[in-house]
Design a protein around this motif. Structure first.
Motif, short mmCIF file in Angstrom:
data_model
loop_
_atom_site.label_atom_id
_atom_site.label_comp_id
_atom_site.label_asym_id
_atom_site.label_seq_id
_atom_site.Cartn_x
_atom_site.Cartn_y
_atom_site.Cartn_z
N SER A 337 -6.69 11.89 -4.28
CA SER A 337 -5.25 11.69 -4.41
C SER A 337 -4.75 10.63 -3.44
CB SER A 337 -4.50 13.00 -4.19
OG SER A 337 -4.71 13.47 -2.87
N ASN A 338 -5.29 10.63 -2.21
CA ASN A 338 -4.92 9.60 -1.24
C ASN A 338 -5.37 8.22 -1.68
OD1 ASN A 338 -3.60 11.29 0.52
ND2 ASN A 338 -5.35 11.57 1.89
N ALA A 339 -6.57 8.14 -2.26
CA ALA A 339 -7.08 6.86 -2.75
C ALA A 339 -6.20 6.33 -3.89
CB ALA A 339 -8.51 7.01 -3.21
N LYS A 340 -5.77 7.23 -4.77
CA LYS A 340 -4.89 6.81 -5.86
C LYS A 340 -3.54 6.33 -5.34
CE LYS A 340 -6.87 9.75 -9.46
NZ LYS A 340 -6.65 10.91 -10.37
N LYS A 341 -3.00 7.02 -4.32
CA LYS A 341 -1.73 6.60 -3.75
C LYS A 341 -1.84 5.24 -3.09
CE LYS A 341 0.05 11.27 -2.87
NZ LYS A 341 0.41 12.25 -1.82
N GLU A 342 -2.94 5.02 -2.36
CA GLU A 342 -3.15 3.72 -1.72
C GLU A 342 -3.30 2.61 -2.76
OE1 GLU A 342 -3.01 2.86 1.41
OE2 GLU A 342 -2.59 4.90 2.09
N LYS A 343 -3.97 2.91 -3.86
CA LYS A 343 -4.15 1.93 -4.91
C LYS A 343 -2.83 1.57 -5.56
CE LYS A 343 -7.16 1.03 -8.86
NZ LYS A 343 -8.19 1.61 -9.79
N LYS A 344 -1.96 2.58 -5.76
CA LYS A 344 -0.64 2.33 -6.33
C LYS A 344 0.21 1.48 -5.40
CE LYS A 344 -0.29 6.37 -9.35
NZ LYS A 344 0.44 7.64 -9.62
N LYS A 345 0.14 1.80 -4.09
CA LYS A 345 0.91 1.03 -3.10
C LYS A 345 0.47 -0.43 -3.07
CE LYS A 345 2.07 4.80 0.09
NZ LYS A 345 1.88 5.35 1.45
N SER A 346 -0.86 -0.65 -3.07
CA SER A 346 -1.37 -2.03 -3.04
C SER A 346 -1.00 -2.77 -4.31
CB SER A 346 -2.89 -2.02 -2.85
OG SER A 346 -3.52 -1.32 -3.91
N ALA A 347 -1.03 -2.07 -5.46
CA ALA A 347 -0.65 -2.71 -6.72
C ALA A 347 0.84 -3.06 -6.72
CB ALA A 347 -0.97 -1.78 -7.89
N ALA A 348 1.66 -2.13 -6.17
CA ALA A 348 3.10 -2.40 -6.10
C ALA A 348 3.39 -3.56 -5.16
CB ALA A 348 3.84 -1.15 -5.64
#
Length: 371
Positions: A337-348
């Motif tokens: 879940s943390n990896a997905k959140k970081e990926k979303k932040k970097s994409a944003a």
């Protein structure tokens, strides 16, 4: 011109050859029902009655002397455990195959057609459906036994007091509970073939079935029935909560599945700790007060130091292993879940950079026009 209505016959799947693998798998419920009926019909004839009753009726029925407080004794009518229970375990394993087929055909198959799940999800969905049915029955049967013999479960110390004389004599419902439990987990092995399970699925379910058979058999044949009943019921309560949550998840009921999963997480840890406490109090403290230097099979006394400490060690290690697996699983989900959140932040953030650059270019072009 009206066309003849002959398409329905052509559309039917051809029946597999008799006694082929496909024939047995498709009709195993009917085949096992016939096997059960052979034993039941055998009860009607004097020549086969004794043999059939060995498979169907609980054995070791009689009146036994039980010691009570202040050196007094009383006679109790009930049942003991022994090697003659093996035919009954075989018979009720066949009965569980029939029950499994009925639940599959009239319950699970009708529901699973509406879900449109993947193969992996279908396997988990079916497992939860069957386990919900079984755990509800097991918990109801256990509570019936407790209500039938309230004096045996009125306080914590009654779990070990009076061993083995008071523990070895069981009522019919008490004895059948353990026979049904052992036979249920044994029937899982032919189900691997009948359900066409894959190797990974077989490995997972085999470990679960072997552990249940081993611990329940020790509790039953070594007369640790009271502590066994308590530990089994606690385990089935957590399993019921988990399978309700997973079943609700697959049918799309998030309003039920989310709180059910949270309830399972809390109850799982509490049951693990509670099982360890009950096992330590029973095998380390309680039964040690009436420890025997040797096994007395005729008296049903298996309360020796070696057996008692090994059973305690097995129960504690199993609970610790389950806790370890539980923590590892949730740590893995937390990292995902943390990896997905970081990926979303970097994409944003990456999407925001071109917008800022475009605004800067537009402002520069506007300033040039004004000049």
């Amino acid at each position: 011109m009206v066309k003849p209505q002959g398409g329905s016959k052509a559309s039917k799947k051809p029946q597999p050859p008799i006694l082929s693998h496909e024939f047995i798998i498709q009709n195993h419920g009917d085949i096992m029902s016939c096997v059960v009926m052979v034993f039941i019909v055998g009860l009607m004839f004097p020549l086969t009655h004794s043999l059939s009753s060995l498979f169907i009726a609980p054995q070791y029925n009689g009146t036994y002397t039980v010691a009570v407080e202040q050196g007094q004794e009383r006679e109790v009518h009930g049942y003991l455990s022994g090697i003659l229970d093996l035919p009954a375990i075989f018979f009720y394993s066949v009965c569980w195959i029939v029950v499994h087929a009925v639940v599959q055909e009239y319950g699970l198959d009708k529901i699973s057609k509406k879900t449109h799940l993947s193969k992996v999800s279908t396997f988990k969905f079916g497992e939860s459906f069957h386990q919900m049915f079984f755990t509800v029955y097991s918990i109801a049967h256990a509570f019936y036994i407790v209500s039938e013999r309230l004096e045996d479960f009125s306080e914590v110390k009654s779990v070990w007091l009076g061993y083995p004389t008071e523990h070895r004599v069981m009522s019919a419902a008490y004895k059948l509970y353990f026979i049904f439990q052992i036979s249920y987990w044994i029937h899982q092995f032919p189900e691997f073939y009948l359900q066409k399970l894959k190797r990974d699925e077989i490995r997972q379910k085999s470990v679960q079935a072997i552990l249940h058979i081993a611990f329940i058999s020790i509790a039953y044949f070594f007369n640790f029935t009271r502590v066994g009943l308590a530990l089994i019921t606690l385990e089935y309560i957590t399993q019921l909560i988990f399978h309700i949550a997973r079943f609700a998840h697959f049918v799309g009921r998030k309003g039920l599945s989310d709180p059910a999963f949270k309830l399972f997480n809390g109850s799982f840890v509490l049951v693990r700790l509670g099982s360890i406490i009950i096992a330590v109090m029973t095998f380390w403290y309680g039964l040690r007060q009436a420890e025997s230097p040797f096994v007395d099979i005729s008296a049903g006394n298996f309360n020796t130091a070696v057996i008692r400490l090994n059973v305690l060690l097995a129960v504690v290690l199993l609970q610790l292993f389950l806790l370890y697996s539980f923590v590892v699983f949730h740590m893995g989900r937390f990292r995902e879940s943390n990896a997905k959140k970081e990926k979303k932040k970097s994409a944003a953030a990456a999407a925001a950079v071109p917008k800022k650059e475009k605004k800067r270019q537009d402002s520069e072009s506007d300033s040039k026009k004004k000049n």
